[in-house]
Design a protein around this motif. Structure first.
Motif, PDB file in Angstrom:
ATOM      1  N   LEU A  14       1.783 -30.317 -18.552  1.00 28.11           N
ATOM      2  CA  LEU A  14       0.856 -30.229 -19.678  1.00 28.11           C
ATOM      3  C   LEU A  14       0.108 -28.902 -19.670  1.00 28.11           C
ATOM      4  O   LEU A  14       0.000 -28.224 -20.705  1.00 28.11           O
ATOM      5  N   ALA A  15      -0.385 -28.513 -18.511  1.00 29.72           N
ATOM      6  CA  ALA A  15      -1.149 -27.275 -18.411  1.00 29.72           C
ATOM      7  C   ALA A  15      -0.285 -26.053 -18.678  1.00 29.72           C
ATOM      8  O   ALA A  15      -0.669 -25.151 -19.432  1.00 29.72           O
ATOM      9  N   THR A  16       0.901 -26.013 -18.069  1.00 28.47           N
ATOM     10  CA  THR A  16       1.721 -24.812 -18.171  1.00 28.47           C
ATOM     11  C   THR A  16       2.341 -24.628 -19.555  1.00 28.47           C
ATOM     12  O   THR A  16       2.389 -23.514 -20.076  1.00 28.47           O
ATOM     13  N   VAL A  17       2.800 -25.720 -20.152  1.00 33.90           N
ATOM     14  CA  VAL A  17       3.405 -25.607 -21.489  1.00 33.90           C
ATOM     15  C   VAL A  17       2.360 -25.196 -22.520  1.00 33.90           C
ATOM     16  O   VAL A  17       2.579 -24.275 -23.318  1.00 33.90           O
ATOM     17  N   THR A  18       1.206 -25.857 -22.501  1.00 36.35           N
ATOM     18  CA  THR A  18       0.181 -25.517 -23.482  1.00 36.35           C
ATOM     19  C   THR A  18      -0.390 -24.114 -23.241  1.00 36.35           C
ATOM     20  O   THR A  18      -0.671 -23.383 -24.196  1.00 36.35           O
ATOM     21  N   ALA A  19      -0.543 -23.726 -21.986  1.00 37.88           N
ATOM     22  CA  ALA A  19      -1.043 -22.382 -21.696  1.00 37.88           C
ATOM     23  C   ALA A  19      -0.051 -21.317 -22.155  1.00 37.88           C
ATOM     24  O   ALA A  19      -0.445 -20.274 -22.700  1.00 37.88           O
ATOM     25  N   THR A  20       1.232 -21.563 -21.947  1.00 41.49           N
ATOM     26  CA  THR A  20       2.244 -20.596 -22.387  1.00 41.49           C
ATOM     27  C   THR A  20       2.233 -20.452 -23.902  1.00 41.49           C
ATOM     28  O   THR A  20       2.249 -19.333 -24.446  1.00 41.49           O
ATOM     29  N   LEU A  21       2.192 -21.567 -24.610  1.00 40.61           N
ATOM     30  CA  LEU A  21       2.166 -21.533 -26.072  1.00 40.61           C
ATOM     31  C   LEU A  21       0.916 -20.838 -26.586  1.00 40.61           C
ATOM     32  O   LEU A  21       0.982 -20.007 -27.511  1.00 40.61           O
ATOM     33  N   ASP A  22      -0.222 -21.155 -25.991  1.00 43.25           N
ATOM     34  CA  ASP A  22      -1.481 -20.581 -26.459  1.00 43.25           C
ATOM     35  C   ASP A  22      -1.577 -19.085 -26.187  1.00 43.25           C
ATOM     36  O   ASP A  22      -2.084 -18.330 -27.016  1.00 43.25           O
ATOM     37  N   THR A  23      -1.093 -18.655 -25.029  1.00 39.48           N
ATOM     38  CA  THR A  23      -1.253 -17.253 -24.641  1.00 39.48           C
ATOM     39  C   THR A  23      -0.490 -16.315 -25.560  1.00 39.48           C
ATOM     40  O   THR A  23      -0.936 -15.193 -25.827  1.00 39.48           O
TER      41      THR A  23
END
Length: 288
Positions: free
Chosen positions: A229-238
């Protein structure tokens, strides 16, 4: 749908969670017992990098290019953590695939709604609190004695941890940086207390070892879901605000090459160099 700029105010701990799950292991492998001090230095550097205003008064091509590289390299850190935990057989290729998909979605104008960012932030905050409870609430097992850190090893540890402490540009940068620093350092101290710096640096996915060592193996699946959850959303947001065009895709190909050929250490160091370079260029641009 909430715009990306509006959502940034809620996006405090996602990069921390997405980066720390691998950066801490890398840092511990190089700094040993000095990993806590390395985390403090990294947090201080990230705090200083957040002080320059977000948009320069006189933007130029060089600043824009470094900003693109910085965002892509930060996204690559999150993607690398995703690959390491979710696809341990082919971690680098999984990381590269996530990075390409994230950039493609950003090019198509896909953005995360504000409700999603708030929900994810809440879930990750709860997960972080539970991790701290596990780390400090259970008597630690026998740990592997840490090795002493060399100057070069300490510098590499700082470089590995810096991306996890960076925050997205937005309102109240000082407050967000301080919250990230305090929470991140608490997690580092808790992990070192429970697992020991020596054992913490033995595996890239040592957070799994942390919950197992604390007799909390039943939370391993929850940890995996937390990391995904953290890595996928962080990648998309960044990568959400990257400009569309051939130049962005050219830098994306370069970032993918770094992820696949260079691995986690090179990816983390690149993110740190690009982030510090961007901060310096923005500061100079505002000074005129």
């Amino acid at each position: 749908m909430t715009s990306v700029k509006q959502a940034k105010g809620w996006w405090v701990g996602v990069r921390l969670a997405a980066g720390l799950v691998i950066a801490l292991a890398v840092a511990a492998s190089y700094a040993g017992a000095g990993v806590i001090a390395a985390g403090a230095v990294a947090a201080l550097l990230a705090f200083g990098s957040a002080l320059p205003p977000g948009e320069p008064l006189s933007p130029d091509r060089r600043t824009a290019a470094v900003s693109t590289i910085s965002q892509l390299s930060l996204a690559a850190v999150s993607a690398t953590a995703f690959g390491a935990y979710a696809f341990p057989e082919y971690p680098r290729y999984a990381a590269a695939a996530l990075l390409v998909v994230a950039v493609a979605l950003a090019t198509l104008g896909v953005r995360l709604p504000g409700s999603v960012t708030r929900a994810v932030t809440g879930v990750l905050a709860l997960g972080g609190v539970l991790l701290l409870a596990v780390s400090f609430g259970i008597e630690p097992v026998n740990t592997t004695p840490p090795q002493g850190a060399t100057v070069a090893g300490f510098a590499l540890a700082v470089a590995a941890l810096y991306p996890a402490f960076t925050t997205a540009r937005g309102p109240r940068p000082v407050v967000r940086s301080l919250v990230t620093a305090v929470f991140g350092l608490a997690i580092i101290v808790g992990a070192v207390y429970q697992l020991g710096a020596g054992r913490l640096g033995l595996s890239l996915t040592s957070m799994k070892d942390l919950v197992t060592a604390a007799d909390a193996a039943r939370f391993t699946t929850a940890l995996l879901l937390f990391v995904v959850l953290a890595t996928v959303t962080a990648t998309l947001d960044t990568v959400a605000e990257l400009p569309a065009g051939r130049e962005t895709w050219a830098w994306t190909v370069a970032a993918v090459a770094v992820v696949v050929a260079g691995g986690p250490v090179v990816t983390l160091v690149l993110a740190t160099l690009a982030g510090l370079g961007e901060a310096v260029l923005r500061y100079r641009a505002h000074r005129g």
